[in-house]
Design a protein around this motif. Structure first.
Motif, mmCIF file in Angstrom:
data_model
loop_
_atom_site.group_PDB
_atom_site.id
_atom_site.type_symbol
_atom_site.label_atom_id
_atom_site.label_comp_id
_atom_site.label_asym_id
_atom_site.label_seq_id
_atom_site.Cartn_x
_atom_site.Cartn_y
_atom_site.Cartn_z
ATOM 1 N N VAL A 1 63.027 57.501 55.255
ATOM 2 C CA VAL A 1 62.604 58.687 56.013
ATOM 3 C C VAL A 1 61.987 58.225 57.324
ATOM 4 N N ARG A 2 62.259 58.958 58.399
ATOM 5 C CA ARG A 2 61.511 58.762 59.639
ATOM 6 C C ARG A 2 60.996 60.108 60.123
ATOM 7 N N VAL A 3 59.693 60.163 60.430
ATOM 8 C CA VAL A 3 59.057 61.363 60.986
ATOM 9 C C VAL A 3 58.682 61.047 62.424
ATOM 10 N N ASP A 4 59.185 61.832 63.349
ATOM 11 C CA ASP A 4 58.899 61.650 64.775
ATOM 12 C C ASP A 4 57.850 62.677 65.176
ATOM 13 N N LEU A 5 56.654 62.197 65.528
ATOM 14 C CA LEU A 5 55.565 63.115 65.859
ATOM 15 C C LEU A 5 55.770 63.800 67.205
ATOM 16 N N THR A 6 56.537 63.176 68.095
ATOM 17 C CA THR A 6 56.779 63.790 69.405
ATOM 18 C C THR A 6 57.666 65.015 69.276
ATOM 19 N N THR A 7 58.744 64.893 68.520
ATOM 20 C CA THR A 7 59.679 66.002 68.349
ATOM 21 C C THR A 7 59.372 66.845 67.113
ATOM 22 N N LYS A 8 58.428 66.349 66.283
ATOM 23 C CA LYS A 8 58.047 67.032 65.034
ATOM 24 C C LYS A 8 59.250 67.189 64.116
ATOM 25 N N THR A 9 60.097 66.181 64.093
ATOM 26 C CA THR A 9 61.296 66.210 63.254
ATOM 27 C C THR A 9 61.216 65.159 62.162
ATOM 28 N N MET A 10 61.922 65.417 61.083
ATOM 29 C CA MET A 10 62.084 64.462 59.995
ATOM 30 C C MET A 10 63.564 64.193 59.794
ATOM 31 N N HIS A 11 63.930 62.905 59.731
ATOM 32 C CA HIS A 11 65.291 62.504 59.407
ATOM 33 C C HIS A 11 65.264 61.732 58.091
ATOM 34 N N VAL A 12 66.193 62.049 57.207
ATOM 35 C CA VAL A 12 66.294 61.380 55.911
ATOM 36 C C VAL A 12 67.666 60.737 55.818
ATOM 37 N N TRP A 13 67.697 59.454 55.428
ATOM 38 C CA TRP A 13 68.951 58.721 55.303
ATOM 39 C C TRP A 13 69.156 58.244 53.877
ATOM 40 N N ASP A 14 70.429 58.192 53.496
ATOM 41 C CA ASP A 14 70.875 57.469 52.306
ATOM 42 C C ASP A 14 71.680 56.291 52.821
ATOM 43 N N GLY A 15 71.078 55.097 52.808
ATOM 44 C CA GLY A 15 71.693 53.965 53.486
ATOM 45 C C GLY A 15 71.713 54.228 54.977
ATOM 46 N N SER A 16 72.883 54.188 55.584
ATOM 47 C CA SER A 16 73.013 54.465 57.013
ATOM 48 C C SER A 16 73.558 55.859 57.282
ATOM 49 N N THR A 17 73.610 56.700 56.245
ATOM 50 C CA THR A 17 74.136 58.057 56.382
ATOM 51 C C THR A 17 72.992 59.059 56.488
ATOM 52 N N LEU A 18 72.968 59.813 57.579
ATOM 53 C CA LEU A 18 71.967 60.856 57.745
ATOM 54 C C LEU A 18 72.295 62.011 56.805
ATOM 55 N N VAL A 19 71.359 62.345 55.911
ATOM 56 C CA VAL A 19 71.624 63.381 54.916
ATOM 57 C C VAL A 19 70.770 64.623 55.117
ATOM 58 N N LEU A 20 69.715 64.540 55.926
ATOM 59 C CA LEU A 20 68.871 65.717 56.140
ATOM 60 C C LEU A 20 68.102 65.553 57.439
ATOM 61 N N GLU A 21 68.000 66.647 58.175
ATOM 62 C CA GLU A 21 67.191 66.701 59.392
ATOM 63 C C GLU A 21 66.453 68.035 59.388
#
Length: 341
Positions: free
Chosen positions: A225-245
């Motif tokens: 998981v990566r949470v970006d405080l500037t954009t207030k977004t969360m990205h979730v990956w399974d390996g190198s595949t983005l599965v949720l934003e």
């Protein structure tokens, strides 16, 4: 508006080197409201205070191929690689000349170059760059049942215990405060494979220590998981595949969400202001020293105020909508790395 945290009034006494340590229970920042959750119960929260200084984020990584499963991941690490670990609070081991990273970093590819016609047109809006995950595969150490309190040391084979805030000693008891098996993110292995360097859910944030490999069973996860405080977004990956934003609510200016790499260290049932689920993290507020007599634990959880999503209103926790947190509970096992940038 005042917001709240779960007040857990249970004190936990643990013994470290023969000394009894009284420790307060964790509290999560949430909306003001009484919550009939299993652990405890009343919710209050003071107004936000002064903002804290951001932690040092210096890190470097070594890319190795993505692998599935613990055996393949360990096999890929047979050749020692010198690397500065991403967690820097504990001194490096003097007796280990090289380290074997157990998380596979991936470097984000630059945006493709686009030829521009002459004369140069007025730029419109640039497409958003979706950053690649830092961790493609992560080792997770599940502490064996007969080890009820970890005694991590500062180097493999050493005797000097890692220093940490004793009020957070409950974070390394087995089972956990919430009754789950203790699981930790592995960030390094000794060359002989006899020792593991694990991230510890104690204060200060990002503390690590070495434990014997014999005290744990190993598994792996491809989630991150990566949470970006500037954009207030969360990205979730399974390996190198983005599965949720998704968009999030982050810490208010006076109680900011702490920066760094942490991990999911427990799943807890929620209700009311939490939404249906809480994913506790190995992080603590760096602006609130205590909270209603306990320590302020950072978590990802749902909310009863979806209108505040995409804002900065929490005491440091990362809020998402209830349907999203329900997805995250099923997707993110304990040990999943969570990078907050």
């Amino acid at each position: 508006m005042k917001r709240g945290v779960v007040r857990v009034g249970v004190a936990l006494a643990v013994a470290v080197s023969g000394v009894a340590i009284a420790s307060a229970a964790p509290r999560f920042g949430v909306e003001s409201r009484l919550l009939p959750v299993e652990i405890a119960t009343a919710v209050t929260e003071p107004e936000s205070g002064a903002s804290a200084t951001s932690p040092d984020l210096a890190a470097s990584f070594v890319a190795i191929p993505h692998v599935d499963g613990v055996a393949a991941l360990l096999a890929a690490l047979e050749t020692p690689v010198s690397v500065l670990p991403d967690v820097v609070d504990v001194p490096e081991a003097a007796s280990v000349s090289s380290t074997q990273p157990v998380e596979t970093p991936v470097v984000a590819a630059p945006a493709p170059a686009v030829a521009e016609p002459e004369p140069e047109p007025e730029p419109e809006s640039e497409p958003e760059l979706i950053v690649s995950p830092t961790y493609v595969s992560t080792l997770v150490a599940t502490i064996v049942p007969d080890v009820t309190l970890l005694a991590p040391v500062t180097e493999p084979g050493g005797t000097e215990l890692v220093a940490y805030d004793p009020t957070t000693a409950w974070g390394i008891t087995n089972p956990t405060y919430f009754g789950s098996p203790l699981k930790l993110r592995v960030v390094q292995r000794s060359d002989d494979g006899e020792w593991l360097r694990v991230q510890l859910p104690v204060r200060p944030n990002r503390t690590t220590g070495w434990i014997p490999t014999s005290q744990a069973t190993l598994s792996s996860t491809s989630m991150s998981v990566r949470v970006d405080l500037t954009t207030k977004t969360m990205h979730v990956w399974d390996g190198s595949t983005l599965v949720l934003e998704t968009q999030t609510t982050i810490g208010a200016p006076g109680t900011p969400t702490p920066l760094g790499t942490f991990f999911v260290n427990d799943h807890v049932a929620g209700s009311g202001s939490y939404g249906p689920h809480i994913l506790s993290l190995s992080a603590y507020s760096e602006s609130l020293e205590t909270f209603n007599g306990g320590v302020p634990v950072i978590a990802i959880h749902g909310t009863n105020r979806p209108d505040l999503i995409d804002g900065a209103h929490s005491n440091g926790c990362v809020r998402v909508t209830n349907d999203i947190v329900t997805q995250l509970k099923g997707m993110l096992p304990v040990g999943t790395p969570v990078q907050i940038v």
